[in-house]
Design an enzyme around this catalytic site. Structure first.
Site, PDB file in Angstrom:
ATOM      1  N   TYR A  18      47.048   0.085  27.117  1.00  0.00           N
ATOM      2  CA  TYR A  18      48.495  -0.180  27.128  1.00  0.00           C
ATOM      3  C   TYR A  18      49.289   1.012  27.655  1.00  0.00           C
ATOM      4  O   TYR A  18      50.487   1.123  27.373  1.00  0.00           O
ATOM      5  CB  TYR A  18      48.961  -0.548  25.722  1.00  0.00           C
ATOM      6  CG  TYR A  18      48.708  -2.009  25.351  1.00  0.00           C
ATOM      7  CD1 TYR A  18      49.303  -3.044  26.069  1.00  0.00           C
ATOM      8  CD2 TYR A  18      47.900  -2.345  24.282  1.00  0.00           C
ATOM      9  CE1 TYR A  18      49.088  -4.375  25.731  1.00  0.00           C
ATOM     10  CE2 TYR A  18      47.681  -3.673  23.929  1.00  0.00           C
ATOM     11  CZ  TYR A  18      48.282  -4.679  24.664  1.00  0.00           C
ATOM     12  OH  TYR A  18      48.077  -5.999  24.321  1.00  0.00           O
ATOM     13  N   HIS A  76      46.711 -11.702  24.892  1.00  0.00           N
ATOM     14  CA  HIS A  76      47.157 -10.899  26.031  1.00  0.00           C
ATOM     15  C   HIS A  76      46.727 -11.601  27.299  1.00  0.00           C
ATOM     16  O   HIS A  76      45.647 -12.208  27.345  1.00  0.00           O
ATOM     17  CB  HIS A  76      46.514  -9.494  25.997  1.00  0.00           C
ATOM     18  CG  HIS A  76      46.650  -8.756  27.305  1.00  0.00           C
ATOM     19  ND1 HIS A  76      47.753  -7.984  27.583  1.00  0.00           N
ATOM     20  CD2 HIS A  76      45.861  -8.731  28.413  1.00  0.00           C
ATOM     21  CE1 HIS A  76      47.619  -7.491  28.823  1.00  0.00           C
ATOM     22  NE2 HIS A  76      46.486  -7.928  29.333  1.00  0.00           N
ATOM     23  N   GLU A 134      42.452  -4.376  34.733  1.00  0.00           N
ATOM     24  CA  GLU A 134      42.158  -4.674  33.318  1.00  0.00           C
ATOM     25  C   GLU A 134      40.749  -5.244  33.142  1.00  0.00           C
ATOM     26  O   GLU A 134      40.070  -4.923  32.156  1.00  0.00           O
ATOM     27  CB  GLU A 134      43.208  -5.640  32.771  1.00  0.00           C
ATOM     28  CG  GLU A 134      44.588  -4.989  32.667  1.00  0.00           C
ATOM     29  CD  GLU A 134      45.654  -5.944  32.132  1.00  0.00           C
ATOM     30  OE1 GLU A 134      46.796  -5.508  31.999  1.00  0.00           O
ATOM     31  OE2 GLU A 134      45.336  -7.120  31.849  1.00  0.00           O
ATOM     32  N   ASN A 185      51.182 -11.716  18.682  1.00  0.00           N
ATOM     33  CA  ASN A 185      51.403 -12.945  19.446  1.00  0.00           C
ATOM     34  C   ASN A 185      50.118 -13.524  20.031  1.00  0.00           C
ATOM     35  O   ASN A 185      50.137 -14.217  21.046  1.00  0.00           O
ATOM     36  CB  ASN A 185      52.484 -12.716  20.513  1.00  0.00           C
ATOM     37  CG  ASN A 185      52.129 -11.589  21.466  1.00  0.00           C
ATOM     38  OD1 ASN A 185      51.039 -11.041  21.402  1.00  0.00           O
ATOM     39  ND2 ASN A 185      53.049 -11.261  22.352  1.00  0.00           N
ATOM     40  N   LYS A 221      43.925 -11.618  20.258  1.00  0.00           N
ATOM     41  CA  LYS A 221      44.354 -10.438  19.494  1.00  0.00           C
ATOM     42  C   LYS A 221      43.940 -10.530  18.009  1.00  0.00           C
ATOM     43  O   LYS A 221      43.555 -11.593  17.517  1.00  0.00           O
ATOM     44  CB  LYS A 221      45.874 -10.287  19.632  1.00  0.00           C
ATOM     45  CG  LYS A 221      46.316  -9.949  21.063  1.00  0.00           C
ATOM     46  CD  LYS A 221      47.817  -9.696  21.143  1.00  0.00           C
ATOM     47  CE  LYS A 221      48.236  -9.311  22.554  1.00  0.00           C
ATOM     48  NZ  LYS A 221      49.697  -8.986  22.642  1.00  0.00           N
TER      49      LYS A 221
HETATM   50  P1  IDP Z   1      53.173  -9.692  27.404  1.00  0.00           P
HETATM   51  O1  IDP Z   1      52.010  -9.553  26.435  1.00  0.00           O
HETATM   52  O2  IDP Z   1      53.836 -11.035  27.287  1.00  0.00           O
HETATM   53  O3  IDP Z   1      52.785  -9.357  28.823  1.00  0.00           O
HETATM   54  P2  IDP Z   1      54.484  -7.093  27.309  1.00  0.00           P
HETATM   55  O4  IDP Z   1      55.931  -6.846  27.562  1.00  0.00           O
HETATM   56  O5  IDP Z   1      53.497  -6.670  28.349  1.00  0.00           O
HETATM   57  O6  IDP Z   1      54.296  -8.651  26.951  1.00  0.00           O
HETATM   58  O7  IDP Z   1      54.141  -6.367  25.928  1.00  0.00           O
HETATM   59  C1  IDP Z   1      52.805  -6.128  25.551  1.00  0.00           C
HETATM   60  C2  IDP Z   1      52.661  -6.490  24.086  1.00  0.00           C
HETATM   61  O8  IDP Z   1      53.460  -5.599  23.312  1.00  0.00           O
HETATM   62  C3  IDP Z   1      53.166  -7.876  23.681  1.00  0.00           C
HETATM   63  O9  IDP Z   1      52.247  -8.911  23.936  1.00  0.00           O
HETATM   64  C4  IDP Z   1      53.412  -7.693  22.198  1.00  0.00           C
HETATM   65  O10 IDP Z   1      52.187  -7.710  21.460  1.00  0.00           O
HETATM   66  C5  IDP Z   1      53.979  -6.279  22.175  1.00  0.00           C
HETATM   67  N1  IDP Z   1      55.452  -6.280  22.271  1.00  0.00           N
HETATM   68  C6  IDP Z   1      56.208  -6.548  23.360  1.00  0.00           C
HETATM   69  N2  IDP Z   1      57.537  -6.448  23.095  1.00  0.00           N
HETATM   70  C7  IDP Z   1      57.614  -6.079  21.792  1.00  0.00           C
HETATM   71  C8  IDP Z   1      58.703  -5.812  20.906  1.00  0.00           C
HETATM   72  O11 IDP Z   1      59.887  -5.873  21.286  1.00  0.00           O
HETATM   73  N3  IDP Z   1      58.382  -5.478  19.618  1.00  0.00           N
HETATM   74  C9  IDP Z   1      57.076  -5.382  19.183  1.00  0.00           C
HETATM   75  N4  IDP Z   1      56.041  -5.620  19.978  1.00  0.00           N
HETATM   76  C10 IDP Z   1      56.285  -5.977  21.270  1.00  0.00           C
HETATM   77 MG    MG Z   2      52.115  -7.548  29.590  1.00  0.00          MG
END
Ligand code: IDP
Ligand code: MG
Length: 140
Positions: free
Chosen positions: A51, A117, A128, A114, A11
């Site tokens: 997304y 992905h 994807e 974070n 990312k």
């Molecule tokens: P993942 O990446 O661990 O699969 P997902 O729930 O699919 O997590 O969420 C996609 C992305 O959205 C996350 O990697 C993060 O960048 C962002 N995200 C998820 N939850 C939050 C939140 O509560 N606040 C802000 N960003 C979030």
């Molecule tokens: Mg996810």
């Protein structure tokens, strides 16, 4: 265990800090093989479509803005059980919850920024991967 492929994205928070090689080293050390890789700068409509499953979530607009804030590295990873293996190497979504030694524990800045992905199922991995790569670009 079956040989699988999963989609990974390094990312913008990680490309900005010039740590794509460090992330790749952790993937490779875990046994994931990078069988396709490309650095791109996603446009808004591309991030929104990628997304789309999250479009009702409160963080959707911020997430799209973040994912288009700089270049990303999209990659296809291959290994036995690659989808689950990559999720283990990544660590929990929120770096505060991520296990030590995971990519997110090591590098993530926040729950949003974070660093990586990873596809969450074999079915979604196929969708994807097809979003970013054609078959001839993946060299196992
Ligand atoms: P993942 O990446 O661990 O699969 P997902 O729930 O699919 O997590 O969420 C996609 C992305 O959205 C996350 O990697 C993060 O960048 C962002 N995200 C998820 N939850 C939050 C939140 O509560 N606040 C802000 N960003 C979030
Ligand atoms: Mg996810």
């Amino acid at each position: 265990m079956a040989l699988e492929r999963t989609l990974s994205i390094i990312k913008p928070d990680a490309t900005r800090r010039n740590i794509t090689g460090k992330v790749n080293a952790m993937l490779e050390e875990a046994g994931l093989r990078i069988v396709a890789q490309r650095r791109i700068w996603m446009r808004k409509h591309e991030a929104e479509a990628f997304y789309a499953v999250h479009k009702e979530r409160p963080f959707f607009n911020d997430l799209v803005q973040f994912m288009t804030s700089g270049p990303v590295v999209v990659q296809v990873l291959e290994a036995d059980d690659a989808v689950a293996l990559n999720r283990r190497v990544m660590g929990a979504t929120n770096p505060a919850d991520a296990d030590e030694g995971t990519i997110r524990h090591t590098f993530a800045e926040s729950i949003e920024a974070n660093s990586v992905h990873g596809s969450d199922s074999v079915e979604n991995a196929a969708i994807e991967i097809g979003y970013f790569f054609s078959g001839t670009e993946i060299v196992g």
